[in-house]
Design a protein around this motif. Structure first.
Motif, PDB file in Angstrom:
ATOM      1  N   HIS A  79       0.781  -1.216   0.026  1.00 28.27           N
ATOM      2  CA  HIS A  79       0.036   0.056  -0.014  1.00 28.27           C
ATOM      3  C   HIS A  79       0.958   1.197  -0.217  1.00 28.27           C
ATOM      4  N   LEU A  80       0.521   2.082  -0.978  1.00 28.84           N
ATOM      5  CA  LEU A  80       1.597   3.228  -1.144  1.00 28.84           C
ATOM      6  C   LEU A  80       0.395   4.533  -1.320  1.00 28.84           C
ATOM      7  N   THR A  81       0.586   5.668  -0.601  1.00 34.23           N
ATOM      8  CA  THR A  81      -0.381   6.854  -0.900  1.00 34.23           C
ATOM      9  C   THR A  81       0.584   7.979  -1.560  1.00 34.23           C
ATOM     10  N   VAL A  82       0.219   8.263  -2.444  1.00 37.06           N
ATOM     11  CA  VAL A  82       0.582   9.112  -3.712  1.00 37.06           C
ATOM     12  C   VAL A  82      -0.211  10.293  -3.608  1.00 37.06           C
ATOM     13  N   PRO A  83       0.373  11.505  -4.262  1.00 40.65           N
ATOM     14  CA  PRO A  83      -0.166  12.721  -4.327  1.00 40.65           C
ATOM     15  C   PRO A  83      -1.516  12.395  -5.458  1.00 40.65           C
ATOM     16  N   PRO A  84      -2.360  13.375  -5.091  1.00 40.05           N
ATOM     17  CA  PRO A  84      -3.662  13.116  -6.138  1.00 40.05           C
ATOM     18  C   PRO A  84      -3.346  13.154  -7.560  1.00 40.05           C
ATOM     19  N   GLY A  85      -2.451  13.892  -8.203  1.00 40.35           N
ATOM     20  CA  GLY A  85      -2.157  13.765  -9.591  1.00 40.35           C
ATOM     21  C   GLY A  85      -1.217  12.655 -10.025  1.00 40.35           C
ATOM     22  N   ILE A 106      -1.162  -1.167  -4.421  1.00 39.91           N
ATOM     23  CA  ILE A 106      -2.402  -0.623  -4.372  1.00 39.91           C
ATOM     24  C   ILE A 106      -2.156   0.935  -3.876  1.00 39.91           C
ATOM     25  N   LEU A 107      -2.690   1.670  -4.548  1.00 38.44           N
ATOM     26  CA  LEU A 107      -2.422   3.159  -4.431  1.00 38.44           C
ATOM     27  C   LEU A 107      -3.605   3.795  -3.968  1.00 38.44           C
ATOM     28  N   HIS A 108      -3.335   4.815  -2.996  1.00 37.55           N
ATOM     29  CA  HIS A 108      -4.065   5.637  -2.194  1.00 37.55           C
ATOM     30  C   HIS A 108      -3.871   6.926  -2.473  1.00 37.55           C
ATOM     31  N   ARG A 109      -4.645   7.862  -2.932  1.00 39.04           N
ATOM     32  CA  ARG A 109      -4.331   9.244  -3.428  1.00 39.04           C
ATOM     33  C   ARG A 109      -4.684  10.242  -2.234  1.00 39.04           C
ATOM     34  N   ILE A 151      -4.919   4.909  11.597  1.00 34.84           N
ATOM     35  CA  ILE A 151      -6.330   5.453  11.281  1.00 34.84           C
ATOM     36  C   ILE A 151      -6.607   5.149   9.811  1.00 34.84           C
ATOM     37  N   GLU A 152      -5.535   5.167   8.990  1.00 37.83           N
ATOM     38  CA  GLU A 152      -5.722   4.898   7.419  1.00 37.83           C
ATOM     39  C   GLU A 152      -6.488   3.428   7.318  1.00 37.83           C
ATOM     40  N   ALA A 153      -5.813   2.610   8.074  1.00 36.38           N
ATOM     41  CA  ALA A 153      -6.382   1.253   8.217  1.00 36.38           C
ATOM     42  C   ALA A 153      -7.931   1.042   8.463  1.00 36.38           C
ATOM     43  N   ALA A 154      -8.230   1.792   9.481  1.00 36.71           N
ATOM     44  CA  ALA A 154      -9.557   1.798  10.142  1.00 36.71           C
ATOM     45  C   ALA A 154     -10.501   2.562   9.149  1.00 36.71           C
ATOM     46  N   ALA A 155      -9.907   3.604   8.318  1.00 34.05           N
ATOM     47  CA  ALA A 155     -10.774   4.389   7.167  1.00 34.05           C
ATOM     48  C   ALA A 155     -11.173   3.331   6.105  1.00 34.05           C
ATOM     49  N   ALA A 156     -10.029   2.436   6.058  1.00 27.50           N
ATOM     50  CA  ALA A 156     -10.107   1.713   4.680  1.00 27.50           C
ATOM     51  C   ALA A 156     -11.009   0.414   4.976  1.00 27.50           C
ATOM     52  N   GLN A 157     -11.493   0.129   6.102  1.00 25.00           N
ATOM     53  CA  GLN A 157     -12.292  -0.731   6.622  1.00 25.00           C
ATOM     54  C   GLN A 157     -11.713  -2.140   6.510  1.00 25.00           C
TER      55      GLN A 157
END
Length: 199
Positions: A104-110, A119-122, A146-152
């Motif tokens: 899991h990686l969080t990347v900027p919106p663009g 798996i990309l999260h923006r 918190i990210e994990a909880a939000a992703a259910q």
């Protein structure tokens, strides 16, 4: 003036050693390796080709591998824009029972790149929610939970991560609740349930 070959290699080695042996074609070019020279080193086995325009010094292949070495590769793949997050971040922090099959990686919106292995999260992440590791970045324990909880994700995963974080002093109930409120109802619900499980 042409740089001495040993100086060029030393400059690249210095960059790569802070990235578990990995480096990009752009980094190699910046210290003096032409694309032709890069092809030569890759073809002759001096450098291992990891991905398009990502290499690793062969010497690092024989060193004991760090558990999270592969995350450096994905950080470089993202052109240094990704932050390891969600259950992968929980795994990095050794919190709870998280064992994700994909990264899991969080990347900027663009951000536009894609790969089946991730798996990309923006989202935009502030600096105070990021920890810098040896060659990559990861969300803090509080943010990761918190990210994990939000992703259910499985509530058991959230429960175990919260219990570990509290026990190790990596989070407080107040910080978890406050962070979850900023994230939204799903996060709040998951964190609230987890906190009720820990006394």
């Amino acid at each position: 003036m042409l740089r001495d070959r040993t100086d060029t290699r030393a400059a690249l080695w210095q960059i790569a050693s802070g990235q578990r042996g990995y480096f990009t074609a752009a980094q190699a070019l910046a210290v003096g390796y032409s694309y032709q020279a890069q092809r030569y080193h890759a073809t002759h086995g001096n450098w291992t080709v990891v991905d398009r325009a990502i290499y690793r010094f062969r010497e690092f292949e024989s060193l004991p591998a760090g558990e999270n070495d592969h995350l450096v590769r994905w950080f470089l793949w993202s052109k240094r824009r990704a932050v390891v997050s969600h259950t992968t971040a929980l795994s990095v922090h050794d919190l709870g029972t998280a064992n994700p099959s994909r990264i899991h990686l969080t990347v900027p919106p663009g951000f536009r790149q894609k790969d089946e292995a991730v798996i990309l999260h923006r989202a935009e992440i502030t600096d105070d929610e990021i920890e810098v590791r040896d060659g990559y970045r990861v969300t803090t324990p509080v943010r990761a939970i918190i990210e994990a909880a939000a992703a259910q994700v499985d509530q058991d995963v959230v429960d175990s991560a919260v219990a570990d974080a509290l026990a190790r002093g990596l989070a407080t109930r107040r910080r978890l609740l406050h962070g979850a409120q900023l994230f939204g109802a799903r996060a709040e619900l998951g964190i609230d349930r987890a906190l009720r499980e820990t006394h």
